[in-house]
Design a protein around this motif. Structure first.
Motif, PDB file in Angstrom:
ATOM      1  N   UNK A  18     -33.115   0.367 -51.586  1.00 16.43           N
ATOM      2  CA  UNK A  18     -32.953   1.397 -52.612  1.00 16.43           C
ATOM      3  C   UNK A  18     -31.479   1.551 -52.976  1.00 16.43           C
ATOM      4  N   UNK A  19     -31.143   1.300 -54.218  1.00 13.67           N
ATOM      5  CA  UNK A  19     -29.754   1.431 -54.649  1.00 13.67           C
ATOM      6  C   UNK A  19     -29.598   2.661 -55.534  1.00 13.67           C
ATOM      7  N   UNK A  20     -28.399   3.247 -55.477  1.00 19.67           N
ATOM      8  CA  UNK A  20     -28.084   4.372 -56.343  1.00 19.67           C
ATOM      9  C   UNK A  20     -26.850   4.025 -57.164  1.00 19.67           C
ATOM     10  N   UNK A  21     -26.541   4.846 -58.145  1.00 25.56           N
ATOM     11  CA  UNK A  21     -25.402   4.595 -59.023  1.00 25.56           C
ATOM     12  C   UNK A  21     -24.104   4.590 -58.223  1.00 25.56           C
ATOM     13  N   UNK A  22     -23.168   3.730 -58.663  1.00 25.92           N
ATOM     14  CA  UNK A  22     -21.868   3.630 -58.002  1.00 25.92           C
ATOM     15  C   UNK A  22     -20.872   3.056 -58.999  1.00 25.92           C
ATOM     16  N   UNK A  23     -19.572   3.089 -58.687  1.00 23.31           N
ATOM     17  CA  UNK A  23     -18.606   2.417 -59.561  1.00 23.31           C
ATOM     18  C   UNK A  23     -19.005   0.958 -59.768  1.00 23.31           C
ATOM     19  N   UNK A  24     -18.673   0.395 -60.921  1.00 25.93           N
ATOM     20  CA  UNK A  24     -19.160  -0.932 -61.304  1.00 25.93           C
ATOM     21  C   UNK A  24     -18.837  -2.022 -60.291  1.00 25.93           C
ATOM     22  N   UNK A  25     -17.733  -1.883 -59.579  1.00 25.16           N
ATOM     23  CA  UNK A  25     -17.334  -2.956 -58.653  1.00 25.16           C
ATOM     24  C   UNK A  25     -18.007  -2.832 -57.293  1.00 25.16           C
ATOM     25  N   UNK A  26     -18.876  -1.821 -57.140  1.00 26.92           N
ATOM     26  CA  UNK A  26     -19.511  -1.596 -55.847  1.00 26.92           C
ATOM     27  C   UNK A  26     -21.032  -1.553 -55.957  1.00 26.92           C
ATOM     28  N   UNK A  27     -21.688  -1.786 -54.822  1.00 23.41           N
ATOM     29  CA  UNK A  27     -23.124  -1.564 -54.651  1.00 23.41           C
ATOM     30  C   UNK A  27     -23.267  -0.449 -53.613  1.00 23.41           C
ATOM     31  N   UNK A  28     -24.126   0.526 -53.886  1.00 20.55           N
ATOM     32  CA  UNK A  28     -24.381   1.599 -52.927  1.00 20.55           C
ATOM     33  C   UNK A  28     -25.862   1.611 -52.579  1.00 20.55           C
ATOM     34  N   UNK A  29     -26.183   1.363 -51.315  1.00 22.53           N
ATOM     35  CA  UNK A  29     -27.559   1.380 -50.827  1.00 22.53           C
ATOM     36  C   UNK A  29     -27.813   2.722 -50.158  1.00 22.53           C
ATOM     37  N   UNK A  30     -28.835   3.430 -50.629  1.00 20.75           N
ATOM     38  CA  UNK A  30     -29.173   4.736 -50.086  1.00 20.75           C
ATOM     39  C   UNK A  30     -30.084   4.587 -48.875  1.00 20.75           C
ATOM     40  N   UNK A  31     -29.725   5.282 -47.803  1.00 22.21           N
ATOM     41  CA  UNK A  31     -30.529   5.253 -46.581  1.00 22.21           C
ATOM     42  C   UNK A  31     -31.023   6.662 -46.273  1.00 22.21           C
ATOM     43  N   UNK A  32     -32.326   6.816 -46.121  1.00 16.76           N
ATOM     44  CA  UNK A  32     -32.914   8.128 -45.879  1.00 16.76           C
ATOM     45  C   UNK A  32     -33.112   8.412 -44.393  1.00 16.76           C
ATOM     46  N   UNK A  33     -32.856   7.412 -43.553  1.00 16.23           N
ATOM     47  CA  UNK A  33     -33.024   7.599 -42.109  1.00 16.23           C
ATOM     48  C   UNK A  33     -32.090   6.659 -41.359  1.00 16.23           C
ATOM     49  N   UNK A  34     -31.942   6.910 -40.057  1.00 18.33           N
ATOM     50  CA  UNK A  34     -31.114   6.036 -39.221  1.00 18.33           C
ATOM     51  C   UNK A  34     -31.717   4.642 -39.169  1.00 18.33           C
ATOM     52  N   UNK A  35     -33.059   4.592 -39.166  1.00 22.57           N
ATOM     53  CA  UNK A  35     -33.735   3.294 -39.103  1.00 22.57           C
ATOM     54  C   UNK A  35     -33.402   2.444 -40.327  1.00 22.57           C
ATOM     55  N   UNK A  36     -33.423   3.048 -41.509  1.00 21.14           N
ATOM     56  CA  UNK A  36     -33.061   2.314 -42.725  1.00 21.14           C
ATOM     57  C   UNK A  36     -31.612   1.851 -42.665  1.00 21.14           C
ATOM     58  N   UNK A  37     -30.751   2.719 -42.199  1.00 15.52           N
ATOM     59  CA  UNK A  37     -29.332   2.382 -42.104  1.00 15.52           C
ATOM     60  C   UNK A  37     -29.119   1.191 -41.175  1.00 15.52           C
ATOM     61  N   UNK A  38     -29.798   1.207 -40.039  1.00 13.60           N
ATOM     62  CA  UNK A  38     -29.684   0.101 -39.081  1.00 13.60           C
ATOM     63  C   UNK A  38     -30.222  -1.201 -39.662  1.00 13.60           C
ATOM     64  N   UNK A  39     -31.305  -1.110 -40.415  1.00 16.21           N
ATOM     65  CA  UNK A  39     -31.898  -2.305 -41.026  1.00 16.21           C
ATOM     66  C   UNK A  39     -30.927  -2.945 -42.025  1.00 16.21           C
ATOM     67  N   UNK A  40     -30.337  -2.128 -42.879  1.00 13.24           N
ATOM     68  CA  UNK A  40     -29.390  -2.653 -43.864  1.00 13.24           C
ATOM     69  C   UNK A  40     -28.160  -3.228 -43.165  1.00 13.24           C
ATOM     70  N   UNK A  41     -27.612  -2.469 -42.218  1.00 19.77           N
ATOM     71  CA  UNK A  41     -26.400  -2.892 -41.513  1.00 19.77           C
ATOM     72  C   UNK A  41     -26.617  -4.220 -40.785  1.00 19.77           C
ATOM     73  N   UNK A  42     -27.760  -4.336 -40.116  1.00 28.57           N
ATOM     74  CA  UNK A  42     -28.057  -5.561 -39.369  1.00 28.57           C
ATOM     75  C   UNK A  42     -28.090  -6.770 -40.294  1.00 28.57           C
ATOM     76  N   UNK A  43     -28.734  -6.623 -41.450  1.00 26.95           N
ATOM     77  CA  UNK A  43     -28.827  -7.734 -42.402  1.00 26.95           C
ATOM     78  C   UNK A  43     -27.442  -8.134 -42.916  1.00 26.95           C
TER      79      UNK A  43
END
Length: 290
Positions: free
Chosen positions: A233-258
């Motif tokens: 799940x991505x949310x708006x961010x400055x054009x040079x960046x990507x921002x992935x929204x994490x709703x839980x610690x589990x989601x955060x860990x999944x993104x970080x691990x990848x």
């Protein structure tokens, strides 16, 4: 401390600021006021200070003369020694005022006292105005673009000094700034203005959760990173960046691990005011269109 309701400011026929729903700044609040140029930030400050006419209500027990303000543009006599500027503005002698001496020492300003104002650097001029604001020890203080035009290191030094000075004090501070990292450091509430209207106002952490989630993972915007994060799940961010929204610690860990597995640099945040404000404005604009 301050209650604002149905506030309307016009410059001629142009509506410069409109605040319909009540806004309250409590004692001890550190309020960051953000928005694009022309959003109404300085207009709001001037309204509270009683410097411009307005319709509506601004209720506070603090009189305008009991408020202190660092405005974006401050002019002093260029040819006068800085110590004489300070003494003339405050109607006191530095040698007789221990608190003033403490402030001058606190901001490492002694070496500037015999200089003419015109010879001061940008950072030194800001230090002078900050000293003149802080010495008033007002219950309500405004800082309007206090570090505008300064380099990163000077900005950090000044804001750290302001934060240290007000630590453990019950002063209500309103800070207008477009340097978001400063507001992350100093504020507990954020007021977002756009085109003279309120986008949102509230606790900084609650606004972040409202518009960004529990946390966000921020990385460079390129084709490789877009492909790797395509299922998140991505949310708006400055054009040079990507921002992935994490709703839980589990989601955060999944993104970080990848991202770690693919050797991709990233930053994790649960307080990014810039990305939070971008998404707040985007939601407001979407609701207007709907």
């Amino acid at each position: 401390m301050i209650s604002i309701n149905n506030l309307e400011v016009k410059y001629g026929k142009e509506l410069a600021l409109l605040i319909k729903s009540p806004i309250k700044f409590e004692s001890g609040d550190r309020v960051g006021i953000i928005g694009s140029n022309g959003a109404g930030k300085t207009t709001l400050v001037k309204s509270i200070l009683g410097l411009i006419k307005y319709n509506g209500s601004i209720n506070t027990k603090v009189k305008p003369e009991e408020m202190s303000a660092h405005m974006q543009f401050n002019n002093y006599v260029d040819t006068m020694a800085v110590k004489h500027v300070i003494e003339a503005v405050l109607d006191t002698k530095i040698k007789n005022n221990k608190e003033l001496q403490e402030l001058i020492n606190f901001f490492d300003f002694n070496s500037c006292l015999n200089k003419r104002y015109s010879t001061l650097s940008g950072g030194q001029k800001q230090r002078l105005t900050i000293i003149l604001v802080l010495i008033q020890d007002a219950p309500l203080a405004f800082f309007d673009e206090v570090t505008s035009g300064l380099d990163f290191e000077t900005r950090q030094q000044l804001m750290s000094k302001i934060e240290e000075w007000y630590r453990n004090k019950n002063t209500t501070i309103c800070i207008v700034s477009h340097y978001y990292e400063e507001l992350e450091q100093l504020t507990n509430k954020i007021l977002i203005l756009e085109k003279g209207r309120v986008v949102d106002f509230g606790d900084k952490k609650e606004l972040f959760r409202k518009y960004c989630g529990k946390s966000i993972i921020i990385l460079a915007n390129n084709d490789k990173n877009l492909e790797i994060t395509k299922n998140f799940r991505k949310i708006k961010s400055p054009d040079h960046l990507i921002a992935v929204s994490c709703m839980s610690i589990e989601e955060e860990l999944e993104v970080s691990k990848l991202l770690i597995e693919n050797d991709i640099s990233f930053k994790r945040s649960n307080s990014d005011i810039e990305i939070m404000s971008i998404n707040a404005k985007n939601k407001a604009n979407s609701e207007e269109v709907a």
